[in-house]
Design an enzyme around this catalytic site. Structure first.
Site, short mmCIF file in Angstrom:
data_model
loop_
_atom_site.label_atom_id
_atom_site.label_comp_id
_atom_site.label_asym_id
_atom_site.label_seq_id
_atom_site.Cartn_x
_atom_site.Cartn_y
_atom_site.Cartn_z
N ASP A 192 1.06 -1.17 0.84
CA ASP A 192 -0.05 0.19 -0.72
C ASP A 192 1.06 1.32 -0.08
O ASP A 192 1.35 1.88 0.56
CB ASP A 192 -0.96 0.02 1.23
N ASP B 240 -3.01 7.59 -3.47
CA ASP B 240 -3.07 6.46 -2.23
C ASP B 240 -4.07 5.05 -3.28
O ASP B 240 -4.58 5.11 -3.86
CB ASP B 240 -3.78 6.26 -1.21
N HIS C 54 -11.78 5.79 1.63
CA HIS C 54 -11.43 7.14 2.31
C HIS C 54 -11.53 8.44 1.93
O HIS C 54 -11.18 8.25 0.43
CB HIS C 54 -10.34 6.97 3.59
N HIS D 286 -6.89 10.29 5.49
CA HIS D 286 -8.53 9.22 6.32
C HIS D 286 -9.54 10.70 6.35
O HIS D 286 -9.82 11.05 7.28
CB HIS D 286 -8.14 9.31 7.19
N GLU E 175 -10.42 1.21 -1.21
CA GLU E 175 -9.85 0.21 -1.74
C GLU E 175 -10.12 -1.23 -0.98
O GLU E 175 -10.61 -1.56 0.49
CB GLU E 175 -8.25 0.58 -0.20
N GLU F 66 -6.50 -0.96 -4.34
CA GLU F 66 -6.58 0.29 -3.87
C GLU F 66 -6.37 1.57 -5.66
O GLU F 66 -5.25 0.91 -6.03
CB GLU F 66 -6.08 0.94 -2.85
CO CO Z 1 -6.30 4.00 1.71
#
Ligand code: CO
Length: 311
Positions: free
Chosen positions: A99, A110, A170, A178, A203, A297
């Site tokens: 990640d 992300d 998020h 977040h 994700e 993700e």
């Molecule tokens: Co994330």
């Protein structure tokens, strides 16, 4: 071509061009590292070598890590990043979630993917990917978040697995990894509508276990919360050192390396900082039954033609 010029019109209209450029550049850094890491990660590599290589590559692409790279193995779903002297290796048959988060001036992208050499696990690995692919194009202004979440659940269940119900995607905001909204991986009641130019990370996590994760005692990732008095000198050094991350998550490893502090001293100082409310913790999350977890993700800018930042 037509779509291209349309996009350019909307850049000026809704999202400041410089901000958009930062998001795109952060996304390109994550995408490049996602692609290159698939080639260089080999079995029997130390997780810490993988982590350092990935975090260095983010910087080579002109971005900074927005979070320590998460390298979560097997039943670990998220939030593990190795300490400096961690001896864990990526073994044959392991399921590794990579990640990767990068930011430019606080604008974050992300992205994550899963690696596993065990052919028997390929279906589980693909389940989270299929769910992600199924919803990316749904990220349009006015879209009901509940429909996106329901689709993730449907796809993963359709593959014979369970989505992790208490771990969500998020929103992304400046220096805020977040932000709202949470993007659940299971259907829910409610009517949150996505808004134009909102940036969200989706994700899906799939498992052959219970479909829930729990916290563990292990914590490798932290973030600065507020300045409270501490007595430990190492703890004070850490407070000064982590200001550079602007409240975004940092790793124990970054302190061990950056302050040349041994693991024992670092852990004691971090514990004092947690106890005094100076830093937040991101405990390592494991699947409740101890089962395998896969994750994929992407970060997306919500538009009629969604802009996928990580590819
Ligand atoms: Co994330």
């Amino acid at each position: 071509m037509e779509k291209m010029s349309l996009n350019f019109c909307r850049i000026d209209e809704f999202m400041d061009a410089e901000i958009l450029e930062s998001y795109i550049k952060a996304g390109k850094a994550v995408s490049a590292v996602m692609n290159k890491s698939q080639e260089f990660i080999k079995e029997d590599m130390l997780l810490v070598d993988i982590a350092e290589k990935i975090e260095n590559m983010i910087q080579e692409h002109g971005a900074m890590p927005g979070c320590p790279v998460n390298l979560s193995l097997n039943n670990k779903a998220a939030h593990f990043t190795p300490a400096k002297n961690d001896s864990t290796v990526f073994k044959k048959g392991d399921m590794l979630k990579i990640d990767i988060t990068a930011h430019i001036d606080g604008y974050i992208a992300d992205g994550s993917y899963t690696l596993c050499s065990d052919a028997n696990q390929k279906k589980l690995l693909d389940a989270s990917k299929k769910a992600l692919d199924a919803v990316i194009e749904m990220c349009m202004p006015g879209a009901k978040l509940s429909k996106i979440s329901a689709m993730i659940e449907e796809v993963i269940k359709g593959e014979g697995y369970k989505p992790i119900e208490n771990l969500t995607g998020h929103g992304l905001d400046r220096f805020d990894l977040h932000a709202i909204p949470q993007v659940p991986n299971v259907s829910f009641n409610g009517d949150y509508l996505l808004e134009e130019d909102q940036v969200i990370a989706i994700e899906p996590f799939a498992t052959n276990g219970d479909g829930r994760i729990r916290d563990t005692e292990e914590v490798m990732i932290f973030s600065f919360s507020e300045l409270n008095p501490v007595r430990n000198m190492d703890a004070r050094k850490i407070i000064d050192f982590v200001q550079q991350y602007n409240g975004m998550p940092f790793a124990q490893r970054w302190i061990e390396t950056g302050l040349n502090m041994n693991e024992f001293k670092t852990k004691i100082a971090l514990r004092e900082l947690v106890k005094n409310g100076v830093i937040n913790t991101y405990p390592v999350l494991v699947e409740k039954k101890g089962s395998m977890v896969s994750q994929h993700e992407h970060s997306v800018i919500v538009r009629d033609d969604p802009v996928v930042l990580t590819k």
